[in-house]
Scaffold this motif. Structure first.
Motif, PDB file in Angstrom:
ATOM      1  N   HIS A  58     -46.857  43.290  -7.725  1.00 34.45           N
ATOM      2  CA  HIS A  58     -47.280  42.282  -6.718  1.00 34.45           C
ATOM      3  C   HIS A  58     -47.753  41.089  -7.408  1.00 34.45           C
ATOM      4  O   HIS A  58     -47.403  39.842  -7.439  1.00 34.45           O
ATOM      5  CB  HIS A  58     -48.236  42.673  -5.783  1.00 34.45           C
ATOM      6  CG  HIS A  58     -47.288  43.576  -4.617  1.00 34.45           C
ATOM      7  ND1 HIS A  58     -47.068  44.919  -4.963  1.00 34.45           N
ATOM      8  CD2 HIS A  58     -47.473  43.185  -3.308  1.00 34.45           C
ATOM      9  CE1 HIS A  58     -46.656  45.396  -3.507  1.00 34.45           C
ATOM     10  NE2 HIS A  58     -46.836  44.400  -2.865  1.00 34.45           N
ATOM     11  N   GLU A  77     -40.196  34.117  -0.488  1.00 30.05           N
ATOM     12  CA  GLU A  77     -38.784  34.677  -0.703  1.00 30.05           C
ATOM     13  C   GLU A  77     -38.565  35.103  -1.708  1.00 30.05           C
ATOM     14  O   GLU A  77     -37.930  36.415  -1.960  1.00 30.05           O
ATOM     15  CB  GLU A  77     -37.608  33.472  -0.284  1.00 30.05           C
ATOM     16  CG  GLU A  77     -37.725  33.358   1.366  1.00 30.05           C
ATOM     17  CD  GLU A  77     -36.449  32.497   1.623  1.00 30.05           C
ATOM     18  OE1 GLU A  77     -35.459  32.245   0.912  1.00 30.05           O
ATOM     19  OE2 GLU A  77     -36.650  31.666   2.709  1.00 30.05           O
ATOM     20  N   PHE A 106     -40.796  38.386  -2.569  1.00 33.01           N
ATOM     21  CA  PHE A 106     -40.210  39.498  -1.564  1.00 33.01           C
ATOM     22  C   PHE A 106     -38.786  40.186  -2.183  1.00 33.01           C
ATOM     23  O   PHE A 106     -38.450  41.321  -2.262  1.00 33.01           O
ATOM     24  CB  PHE A 106     -39.867  39.181  -0.058  1.00 33.01           C
ATOM     25  CG  PHE A 106     -40.796  39.156   0.758  1.00 33.01           C
ATOM     26  CD1 PHE A 106     -42.124  39.580   0.278  1.00 33.01           C
ATOM     27  CD2 PHE A 106     -40.797  38.832   2.085  1.00 33.01           C
ATOM     28  CE1 PHE A 106     -43.194  39.501   1.173  1.00 33.01           C
ATOM     29  CE2 PHE A 106     -42.066  39.023   2.862  1.00 33.01           C
ATOM     30  CZ  PHE A 106     -43.251  39.240   2.433  1.00 33.01           C
ATOM     31  N   ALA A 164     -38.483  43.735  -3.812  1.00 28.85           N
ATOM     32  CA  ALA A 164     -37.374  44.624  -3.139  1.00 28.85           C
ATOM     33  C   ALA A 164     -36.329  45.192  -4.351  1.00 28.85           C
ATOM     34  O   ALA A 164     -35.998  46.445  -4.262  1.00 28.85           O
ATOM     35  CB  ALA A 164     -36.326  43.755  -2.441  1.00 28.85           C
ATOM     36  N   PHE A 194     -36.600  45.249   3.666  1.00 31.64           N
ATOM     37  CA  PHE A 194     -36.510  43.593   3.327  1.00 31.64           C
ATOM     38  C   PHE A 194     -35.055  43.174   3.265  1.00 31.64           C
ATOM     39  O   PHE A 194     -34.890  41.831   3.239  1.00 31.64           O
ATOM     40  CB  PHE A 194     -37.310  43.268   1.888  1.00 31.64           C
ATOM     41  CG  PHE A 194     -38.650  43.451   1.916  1.00 31.64           C
ATOM     42  CD1 PHE A 194     -39.282  42.469   2.718  1.00 31.64           C
ATOM     43  CD2 PHE A 194     -39.253  44.476   1.302  1.00 31.64           C
ATOM     44  CE1 PHE A 194     -40.735  42.512   2.817  1.00 31.64           C
ATOM     45  CE2 PHE A 194     -40.612  44.465   1.306  1.00 31.64           C
ATOM     46  CZ  PHE A 194     -41.360  43.466   1.834  1.00 31.64           C
TER      47      PHE A 194
END
Length: 108
Positions: A36, A63, A66, A70, A92
């Motif tokens: 993260h 974006e 994510f 993913a 996602f």
């Protein structure tokens, strides 16, 4: 624009999964935390109100963050477990896996 670098949403956790969901987030995997951070996510908080959870973090490019998450093997393993605990989509790849909340106030 108010809080353009913040992202927030809510999810409801299935009652039978509540204790495990809270436990997992009380003891998150270090590799997921690192992923993260690498994705550019910071100041990430989760708040609980019964079965409803409120999530909020800051990120300069949600974006891209994510997309990074993913592709993360560690986050994929984590999400495979926790996605079965939430009501709604964790995927996602779907058009709207998370419905972002609109920020209407911010005190500097």
């Amino acid at each position: 624009m108010i809080g353009s670098n913040k992202f927030a949403w809510t999810w409801t956790i299935q009652e039978e999964c509540l204790d495990e969901y809270v436990r997992m987030h009380g003891e998150p995997w270090q590799e997921v935390m690192e992923e993260h951070s690498k994705a550019g996510i910071r100041n990430y908080s989760i708040f609980q109100n019964g079965l409803q959870f409120f999530y909020c973090f800051e990120c300069d490019d949600v974006e891209a963050a994510f997309a990074y998450i993913a592709e993360s093997e560690a986050c994929g393993r984590w999400n495979a477990i926790t996605s079965k605990m939430v009501q709604g989509s964790f995927d996602f790849q779907e058009a709207e896996p998370i419905k972002p909340l609109k920020e209407i106030f911010f005190l500097k």
